[in-house]
Design a protein around this motif. Structure first.
Motif, PDB file in Angstrom:
ATOM      1  N   ILE A  32      13.665  -7.151   0.410  1.00 53.90           N
ATOM      2  CA  ILE A  32      13.552  -5.789   0.928  1.00 53.90           C
ATOM      3  C   ILE A  32      12.272  -5.133   0.429  1.00 53.90           C
ATOM      4  CG2 ILE A  32      14.552  -3.471   0.732  1.00 53.90           C
ATOM      5  CD1 ILE A  32      17.331  -4.886   0.900  1.00 53.90           C
ATOM      6  N   VAL A  33      11.953  -5.329  -0.831  1.00 53.91           N
ATOM      7  CA  VAL A  33      10.705  -4.776  -1.376  1.00 53.91           C
ATOM      8  C   VAL A  33       9.502  -5.417  -0.677  1.00 53.91           C
ATOM      9  CG1 VAL A  33       9.265  -4.597  -3.439  1.00 53.91           C
ATOM     10  CG2 VAL A  33      11.723  -4.211  -3.607  1.00 53.91           C
ATOM     11  N   GLU A  34       9.557  -6.713  -0.462  1.00 48.29           N
ATOM     12  CA  GLU A  34       8.461  -7.418   0.212  1.00 48.29           C
ATOM     13  C   GLU A  34       8.268  -6.889   1.633  1.00 48.29           C
ATOM     14  OE1 GLU A  34       7.090 -12.057   1.127  1.00 48.29           O
ATOM     15  OE2 GLU A  34       9.029 -11.628   0.196  1.00 48.29           O
ATOM     16  N   VAL A  35       9.377  -6.688   2.334  1.00 47.59           N
ATOM     17  CA  VAL A  35       9.311  -6.138   3.692  1.00 47.59           C
ATOM     18  C   VAL A  35       8.745  -4.721   3.658  1.00 47.59           C
ATOM     19  CG1 VAL A  35      10.704  -5.341   5.644  1.00 47.59           C
ATOM     20  CG2 VAL A  35      11.167  -7.571   4.619  1.00 47.59           C
ATOM     21  N   GLY A  36       9.171  -3.936   2.671  1.00 46.34           N
ATOM     22  CA  GLY A  36       8.667  -2.573   2.554  1.00 46.34           C
ATOM     23  C   GLY A  36       7.165  -2.515   2.354  1.00 46.34           C
ATOM     24  N   HIS A  37       6.642  -3.396   1.512  1.00 50.69           N
ATOM     25  CA  HIS A  37       5.192  -3.454   1.295  1.00 50.69           C
ATOM     26  C   HIS A  37       4.457  -3.790   2.594  1.00 50.69           C
ATOM     27  CE1 HIS A  37       5.357  -2.752  -2.899  1.00 50.69           C
ATOM     28  NE2 HIS A  37       5.814  -3.936  -3.268  1.00 50.69           N
ATOM     29  N   GLU A  38       4.984  -4.780   3.311  1.00 53.37           N
ATOM     30  CA  GLU A  38       4.321  -5.199   4.551  1.00 53.37           C
ATOM     31  C   GLU A  38       4.432  -4.120   5.623  1.00 53.37           C
ATOM     32  OE1 GLU A  38       1.970  -7.362   7.017  1.00 53.37           O
ATOM     33  OE2 GLU A  38       2.359  -7.675   4.886  1.00 53.37           O
ATOM     34  N   LEU A  39       5.542  -3.417   5.652  1.00 50.83           N
ATOM     35  CA  LEU A  39       5.692  -2.316   6.606  1.00 50.83           C
ATOM     36  C   LEU A  39       4.604  -1.273   6.358  1.00 50.83           C
ATOM     37  CD1 LEU A  39       7.216  -0.666   8.766  1.00 50.83           C
ATOM     38  CD2 LEU A  39       8.691   0.196   6.908  1.00 50.83           C
ATOM     39  N   ASN A  40       4.369  -0.936   5.109  1.00 48.77           N
ATOM     40  CA  ASN A  40       3.339   0.062   4.803  1.00 48.77           C
ATOM     41  C   ASN A  40       1.952  -0.424   5.229  1.00 48.77           C
ATOM     42  OD1 ASN A  40       5.260   1.750   3.782  1.00 48.77           O
ATOM     43  ND2 ASN A  40       4.636   1.581   1.648  1.00 48.77           N
ATOM     44  N   VAL A  41       1.690  -1.716   5.041  1.00 44.90           N
ATOM     45  CA  VAL A  41       0.418  -2.293   5.491  1.00 44.90           C
ATOM     46  C   VAL A  41       0.259  -2.094   6.988  1.00 44.90           C
ATOM     47  CG1 VAL A  41      -0.881  -4.427   5.797  1.00 44.90           C
ATOM     48  CG2 VAL A  41       0.238  -3.965   3.606  1.00 44.90           C
ATOM     49  N   CYS A  42       1.315  -2.409   7.734  1.00 51.26           N
ATOM     50  CA  CYS A  42       1.262  -2.277   9.186  1.00 51.26           C
ATOM     51  C   CYS A  42       1.097  -0.821   9.615  1.00 51.26           C
ATOM     52  CB  CYS A  42       2.555  -2.839   9.804  1.00 51.26           C
ATOM     53  SG  CYS A  42       2.799  -4.609   9.558  1.00 51.26           S
ATOM     54  N   LEU A  43       1.825   0.076   8.967  1.00 55.87           N
ATOM     55  CA  LEU A  43       1.758   1.487   9.323  1.00 55.87           C
ATOM     56  C   LEU A  43       0.393   2.091   9.030  1.00 55.87           C
ATOM     57  CD1 LEU A  43       5.273   2.665   8.083  1.00 55.87           C
ATOM     58  CD2 LEU A  43       4.454   2.727  10.449  1.00 55.87           C
ATOM     59  N   ARG A  44      -0.245   1.654   7.968  1.00 50.07           N
ATOM     60  CA  ARG A  44      -1.566   2.189   7.621  1.00 50.07           C
ATOM     61  C   ARG A  44      -2.581   1.919   8.732  1.00 50.07           C
ATOM     62  NH1 ARG A  44      -1.030  -0.716   2.620  1.00 50.07           N
ATOM     63  NH2 ARG A  44       0.258   0.522   1.165  1.00 50.07           N
ATOM     64  N   ARG A  45      -2.395   0.814   9.445  1.00 48.65           N
ATOM     65  CA  ARG A  45      -3.352   0.449  10.492  1.00 48.65           C
ATOM     66  C   ARG A  45      -3.243   1.363  11.712  1.00 48.65           C
ATOM     67  NH1 ARG A  45      -2.148  -5.325   9.104  1.00 48.65           N
ATOM     68  NH2 ARG A  45      -0.546  -5.306  10.731  1.00 48.65           N
ATOM     69  N   ILE A  46      -2.080   1.976  11.907  1.00 48.56           N
ATOM     70  CA  ILE A  46      -1.913   2.770  13.131  1.00 48.56           C
ATOM     71  C   ILE A  46      -1.733   4.275  12.847  1.00 48.56           C
ATOM     72  CG2 ILE A  46      -0.884   0.812  14.339  1.00 48.56           C
ATOM     73  CD1 ILE A  46       1.825   2.236  14.017  1.00 48.56           C
ATOM     74  N   ALA A  47      -1.475   4.632  11.590  1.00 51.01           N
ATOM     75  CA  ALA A  47      -1.233   6.032  11.249  1.00 51.01           C
ATOM     76  C   ALA A  47      -2.570   6.757  11.090  1.00 51.01           C
ATOM     77  CB  ALA A  47      -0.407   6.136   9.974  1.00 51.01           C
ATOM     78  N   VAL A  48      -3.127   7.152  12.210  1.00 48.45           N
ATOM     79  CA  VAL A  48      -4.440   7.834  12.181  1.00 48.45           C
ATOM     80  C   VAL A  48      -4.324   9.180  12.912  1.00 48.45           C
ATOM     81  CG1 VAL A  48      -5.770   5.730  11.992  1.00 48.45           C
ATOM     82  CG2 VAL A  48      -5.122   6.592  14.256  1.00 48.45           C
TER      83      VAL A  48
END
Length: 238
Positions: free
Chosen positions: A222-238
């Motif tokens: 779950i922690v690993e998924v959470g980290h990757e989710l944040n990576v993905c969100l950073r790319r589109i949260a503009v």
């Protein structure tokens, strides 16, 4: 591994998809934390009750003594103890079993998949369907292989069968198992009884041996998924 930075996830989801979407995603993410806490609490309570019963009634004797004429008081205490301990053990199993699907819902909402024209109906959102949906999403496809691991633990099939049998047909009870050989590290252990489901036999297993590896595996994932989710969100949260 460092913890999942939930405040960052919340901020990124709101930036990417708006406050209404954040409210939906936040509830599922919070439920992940809740279920982990519930599973841990119920496991600790089952262990505490077992140690307390041993200390009070089995300190200088054997479990078989509760079935003698002189053991009536101990037998009544045992019946009360085993109901409580079994309830906590089954509750812990159910909370662990819920984690993969709650994780799938959390990721589905946090990635804004429900906002798309081809979104899944609410009752269709489950681990396999979310993995399939993410596979074709260029922004969040890196989450798919992580989610596929959620139900791949060595004891997952046993845990899932126990949960579903207990939920739909008959409760798989726990019992206090006493080792008289002296070969086992723990003299007494709380065990789930053996059972069959869908023509497959599942042997008796200690509550700790079944729950601990799956809980730790999922908590890490779950922690690993959470980290990757944040990576993905950073790319589109503009």
């Amino acid at each position: 591994m460092t913890r999942w930075e939930l405040p960052e996830t919340h901020a990124l989801v709101e930036t990417a998809f708006g406050a209404a979407q954040l409210k939906l995603a936040r509830e599922s993410i919070r439920s992940l934390v809740d279920r982990e806490h519930y599973a841990s609490y119920h496991f600790r309570e089952a262990s505490r009750l077992t140690k307390d019963f041993e200390r009070r009634h089995l300190k200088d004797g054997f479990l078989l003594e509760i079935y003698t004429q002189q053991g009536e008081r101990k037998r009544l205490a045992f019946e009360q103890y085993i109901i409580k301990a079994s309830a906590h053990a089954v509750a812990s199993v159910q909370s662990i079993h819920a984690l993969p699907d709650i994780l799938a819902n959390a990721i589905y909402l946090a990635s804004g998949r429900n906002l798309l024209p081809n979104s899944l109906a609410e009752h269709e959102i489950a681990l396999p369907s979310v993995v399939s949906a993410l596979t074709t999403d260029t922004n969040f496809c890196s989450l798919a292989p992580l989610l596929t691991k959620a139900q791949s633990g060595s004891h997952w099939r046993h845990l899932a069968a126990l949960t579903n049998l207990s939920k739909h047909r008959s409760v798989v009870r726990a019992s206090l198992n006493e080792d008289l050989t002296g070969l086992r590290a723990n003299h007494r252990e709380l065990h789930f009884q053996s059972f069959e489901r869908k023509a497959r036999y599942f042997p008796a297993i200690s509550v700790q041996s079944l729950l601990e590896p799956e809980f730790l595996r999922l908590a890490t994932l779950i922690v690993e998924v959470g980290h990757e989710l944040n990576v993905c969100l950073r790319r589109i949260a503009v």
